[in-house]
Design an enzyme around this catalytic site. Structure first.
Site, PDB file in Angstrom:
ATOM      1  N   ASN A 228       0.832  -1.190   0.000  1.00  0.00           N
ATOM      2  CA  ASN A 228       0.000   0.000   0.000  1.00  0.00           C
ATOM      3  C   ASN A 228       0.879   1.256   0.000  1.00  0.00           C
ATOM      4  OD1 ASN A 228      -2.366   1.614   0.233  1.00  0.00           O
ATOM      5  ND2 ASN A 228      -3.350  -0.047   1.367  1.00  0.00           N
TER       6      ASN A 228
ATOM      7  N   HIS B 116      23.906   0.447  11.700  1.00  0.00           N
ATOM      8  CA  HIS B 116      25.186   1.112  11.956  1.00  0.00           C
ATOM      9  C   HIS B 116      25.871   0.461  13.153  1.00  0.00           C
ATOM     10  CE1 HIS B 116      24.082   4.311   9.163  1.00  0.00           C
ATOM     11  NE2 HIS B 116      22.867   4.195   9.654  1.00  0.00           N
TER      12      HIS B 116
ATOM     13  N   GLY C 230      -0.349  -1.696   8.586  1.00  0.00           N
ATOM     14  CA  GLY C 230       0.165  -0.359   8.341  1.00  0.00           C
ATOM     15  C   GLY C 230       1.078   0.153   9.448  1.00  0.00           C
TER      16      GLY C 230
ATOM     17  N   THR D 195      11.623  -6.818  15.907  1.00  0.00           N
ATOM     18  CA  THR D 195      13.047  -6.774  16.210  1.00  0.00           C
ATOM     19  C   THR D 195      13.686  -8.163  16.254  1.00  0.00           C
ATOM     20  OG1 THR D 195      12.606  -6.840  18.584  1.00  0.00           O
ATOM     21  CG2 THR D 195      12.784  -4.656  17.565  1.00  0.00           C
ATOM     22  N   LYS D 196      12.853  -9.210  16.198  1.00  0.00           N
ATOM     23  CA  LYS D 196      13.371 -10.581  16.204  1.00  0.00           C
ATOM     24  C   LYS D 196      12.460 -11.439  15.342  1.00  0.00           C
ATOM     25  CE  LYS D 196      11.000 -11.822  20.462  1.00  0.00           C
ATOM     26  NZ  LYS D 196      11.088 -12.326  21.800  1.00  0.00           N
TER      27      LYS D 196
ATOM     28  N   ARG E 115       5.661  -8.913  19.700  1.00  0.00           N
ATOM     29  CA  ARG E 115       5.720 -10.225  20.353  1.00  0.00           C
ATOM     30  C   ARG E 115       4.521 -11.026  19.885  1.00  0.00           C
ATOM     31  NH1 ARG E 115       1.984 -10.583  24.296  1.00  0.00           N
ATOM     32  NH2 ARG E 115       1.101  -8.659  25.121  1.00  0.00           N
TER      33      ARG E 115
ATOM     34  N   LYS F 290      -0.901 -14.483  19.647  1.00  0.00           N
ATOM     35  CA  LYS F 290      -1.632 -15.762  19.613  1.00  0.00           C
ATOM     36  C   LYS F 290      -1.294 -16.518  18.345  1.00  0.00           C
ATOM     37  CE  LYS F 290      -5.865 -14.154  17.363  1.00  0.00           C
ATOM     38  NZ  LYS F 290      -7.297 -14.199  17.408  1.00  0.00           N
TER      39      LYS F 290
END
Length: 185
Positions: free
Chosen positions: A83, A113, A140, A163-164, A178, A181
């Site tokens: 989108n 960096h 979004g 981030t993981k 995180r 479910k």
């Protein structure tokens, strides 16, 4: 090894290298043309995306504006949709599977960096690839960080900061994202 090869391999590289500067200028030229197309010119849009991206495996839907660093490190599967206002910082590969949908303002950051301030001050940077499986929906405003893999059939909630790695078949959201479910539940 060239600076471009170092960049693609995820090693520290110099972004001011002339080859990389020219590659970014090429991407800016193509994205400028893409972002200025008439709304109904889907054939020209597809041609420009095929020229910009490393791989386009089938149908691609992309709303403009769209921005990226290089383009050639972006590989999308069949039936891909992004989108409005997505950003792909593709110093390393971004590999996206089939039937993936991105909401507006989704951002992929392979660029990063050094943490050490002296090393960071050198101006050298590096990246880590991002992989997105098949049948994924990313809401979004989500941000996908360097080195992340998102499994098949996953859903990332709007505004999620990934981030993981996210496993297959789950709904993940939040900052940092995180697992909320399993989708089958």
């Amino acid at each position: 090894m060239t600076e471009k090869e170092k960049m693609i391999n995820g090693e520290l590289y110099d972004p001011s290298d002339q080859e990389l500067v020219m590659d970014r200028q090429r991407a800016r030229k193509i994205t400028r043309e893409l972002n200025n197309l008439k709304v109904y010119d889907e054939a020209q849009k597809k041609r420009l995306l095929e020229e910009l991206f490393g791989t386009v495996s089938g149908y691609i839907g992309l709303e403009t504006p769209f921005f990226c660093d290089y383009g050639y490190n972006i590989h999308v599967g069949d039936d891909f949709f992004a989108n409005f206002d997505c950003v792909f910082l593709d110093v390393c590969e971004i590999r996206i599977g089939d039937r993936v949908m991105l909401g507006p303002k989704v951002q992929f950051y392979t660029a990063t960096h050094p943490m050490d301030p002296k090393e960071r001050a050198s101006g050298r940077e590096f990246g880590q690839p991002i992989t997105v499986g098949h049948d994924v929906w990313i809401g979004g405003g989500a941000i996908i960080n360097p080195g992340v893999t998102i499994g098949d059939n996953a859903v990332i909630g709007a505004g999620g900061v990934v981030t993981k790695d996210i496993p297959s078949g789950v709904f993940a959201a939040g900052n940092p994202a995180r697992v909320i479910k399993n989708i089958a539940e």
